[in-house]
Every structure is written in structure tokens, then in C-alpha cells.
Design an enzyme around this catalytic site. Structure first.
Site, PDB file in Angstrom:
ATOM      1  N   SER A 143     -43.841 -41.333  23.294  1.00 52.79           N
ATOM      2  CA  SER A 143     -42.385 -41.238  23.378  1.00 52.79           C
ATOM      3  C   SER A 143     -41.962 -40.032  22.568  1.00 52.79           C
ATOM      4  O   SER A 143     -42.699 -39.564  21.682  1.00 52.79           O
ATOM      5  CB  SER A 143     -41.752 -42.502  22.789  1.00 52.79           C
ATOM      6  OG  SER A 143     -40.370 -42.332  22.564  1.00 52.79           O
ATOM      7  N   TYR A 156     -40.183 -48.573  15.738  1.00 55.32           N
ATOM      8  CA  TYR A 156     -40.676 -48.019  16.996  1.00 55.32           C
ATOM      9  C   TYR A 156     -41.243 -46.621  16.776  1.00 55.32           C
ATOM     10  O   TYR A 156     -42.302 -46.271  17.316  1.00 55.32           O
ATOM     11  CB  TYR A 156     -39.532 -47.984  18.011  1.00 55.32           C
ATOM     12  CG  TYR A 156     -39.910 -47.478  19.381  1.00 55.32           C
ATOM     13  CD1 TYR A 156     -40.898 -48.110  20.132  1.00 55.32           C
ATOM     14  CD2 TYR A 156     -39.258 -46.378  19.935  1.00 55.32           C
ATOM     15  CE1 TYR A 156     -41.237 -47.648  21.394  1.00 55.32           C
ATOM     16  CE2 TYR A 156     -39.581 -45.922  21.197  1.00 55.32           C
ATOM     17  CZ  TYR A 156     -40.571 -46.555  21.924  1.00 55.32           C
ATOM     18  OH  TYR A 156     -40.902 -46.084  23.174  1.00 55.32           O
TER      19      TYR A 156
END
Length: 258
Positions: A143, A156
Site C-alpha cells: 500500500s 495499518y
């Protein structure tokens, strides 16, 4: 659709987290590119339905229910193969958006287990099979969170940074072997489940993530980049590909239409 892993064959592509979103889209595109795709995820019904869809389209697909955090199950899965051509480590996800001061350690642990340990499990178990193919590719779907932080995202970000470091280190360690290591780092992608899962099923909070953004990335957009990277000539390694929608300049700079 049978759930047993297929016997060894050339051009096998294993896709984790294939029950929805980027994983499902990637499985469709790799199957269309001629790979025999093996779909793994915990939701048996979803991957079996996808395998049937891909097969009906004239391609080859097999569903295999699997929890990537269960090392015993992963090793059993890997034992079915002599060689594997491609491994797409896509299983992952985010939980919560709390600041460091109040973040739930259980959520952090779950994200790390899925995004990092799950990737480690599949990569370790299948690396000998990828090497034996003579032309293997490991894809890690990370990501943009793996490369820059943002408020409310520390758990995250930490997990995806771990996935990034895993890919980067593996590439150093196996240089000279017939296996490429590719990292795809998507920015804002609107899928049916990512934000909804992150916010515990809260539809309103999930919708606000994309509010005013005319065209976030789609799962197909990211799958395009994965399929493109995988199908480059064997000597070409796409070390890192960052892909964002035009409206997103960084994790914290986003154009929202009024």
C-alpha cells in the site's frame, strides 16, 4: 468446484485473498493471461463461485480455502505443488483508524498477522516451488501506507511497512535465483469491503472515505498493474510500482469535489 489443490503444472499462479476486491480481480486477469489460477481465501463459497466463473469463461481455476495465518494449513497447501510460477500475496486489510494513544492492540496484532506473517508463511512455503519453476515471481501487494504515514493509520502503516520490508529484503537475499520479487503499492482503492471492514461494518464511515472523490482506483485498476508486472519478460523486475488515482497526490493530500 473441487477444493483440492491442483497437481503440479506450468504457469500456476496462486492468489491469496481472492474472495473479493483486488484478489478476485487479479485472479480473473491472470487467468485471462493464460495462468492456471489457484484461489485462496477463508471464504470457501466466494472462491468456489469465482473459480466456477473463471472456468465458465474458458480459463483454468481451482478454489482452495485457506487461512494464511495458519502455518500448518499453509504448509499442507504448498505440499500439493512441485512448481509454482507466480505467488500474489494479496491477503491483508486494515482495522480501525484510532490514534496510537488509543489504538486497540488486538487490531494491530491481527493486521500484522495477516499482512506480514501471512505473506511470510506463503512466501516461505512456496519459495522452493517458485525456484523450481525456473522462472518464478513473488508479488507483494502492499500500500502507499507502506511508504508514508498518516494520522489514525499507524497500525495499518506499521503492518504494510512490514510487508514492504519483507519484499525488499527478500529481493536482496535471493538475487541470482530465478525468482523476481515485485511490490505493488496502491493508494486509494474503492472496493466493496476494504473501508467497510476497517470501520467494523459502519456504512456511513466507510462512505466518507471516498466522499467527493470522483474516481478512486478500482480493484481492476490494481489488478492491471499486477498482471502487467507479472507478464513482463523474465529479466525485467518491477521492484516497486506505486499507483494512485489522479485525485490523490499523497496519503494526506486528496482532491474532493464539492
Amino acid at each position: 468446484m473441487a477444493t483440492a489443490a491442483p497437481s503440479a503444472a506450468s504457469r500456476i499462479a496462486v492468489v491469496t485473498g481472492a474472495s473479493s476486491g483486488i484478489g478476485a480481480a487479479t485472479a480473473r486477469q491472470l487467468a485471462a493471461a493464460g495462468y492456471r489460477v489457484v484461489l485462496t481465501a477463508r471464504r470457501k463459497d466466494r472462491i468456489e463461485a469465482l473459480a466456477e466463473e473463471i472456468t465458465a469463461a474458458g480459463h483454468s481455476a481451482t478454489a482452495y480455502p485457506l487461512d494464511v495465518t495458519d502455518r500448518t494449513a499453509v504448509d499442507e497447501f504448498a505440499s500439493a505443488f512441485e512448481t509454482v510460477g507466480v505467488l500474489v500475496n494479496n491477503a491483508g486489510g486494515a482495522l480501525g483508524a484510532d490514534p496510537v494513544a488509543t489504538g486497540d492492540p488486538a487490531d494491530w496484532r491481527t493486521m500484522y498477522e495477516t499482512n506480514v506473517i501471512g505473506t511470510l508463511n506463503l512466501t516461505q512455503a512456496l519459495l522452493p516451488k517458485l525456484t523450481a519453476s525456473g522462472d518464478g515471481t513473488v508479488v507483494v501487494v502492499s500500500s502507499t501506507a507502506a511508504h508514508s504515514t498518516y494520522e489514525g493509520g499507524a497500525g495499518y502503516v506499521a503492518a504494510k511497512h512490514g510487508a514492504h520490508v519483507l519484499a525488499e529484503t527478500l529481493r536482496l537475499e535471493i538475487v541470482g535465483q530465478p525468482v523476481r520479487v515485485v511490490e505493488i503499492a496502491p493508494g486509494m482503492v474503492k472496493t466493496e469491503e476494504f473501508a467497510l471492514t476497517r470501520f467494523g461494518g459502519d456504512q456511513d464511515r466507510a462512505a466518507k472515505v471516498y466522499e467527493g472523490v470522483a474516481e478512486p482506483l478500482t480493484a481492476d485498476d490494481v489488478a492491471d498493474t499486477i498482471a502487467w508486472a507479472v507478464t513482463r519478460p523474465s529479466h525485467v523486475n518491477i521492484d516497486l510500482l506505486v499507483v494512485r488515482p489522479r485525485a490523490q497526490a499523497s496519503n494526506t493530500k486528496l482532491h474532493r469535489e464539492q
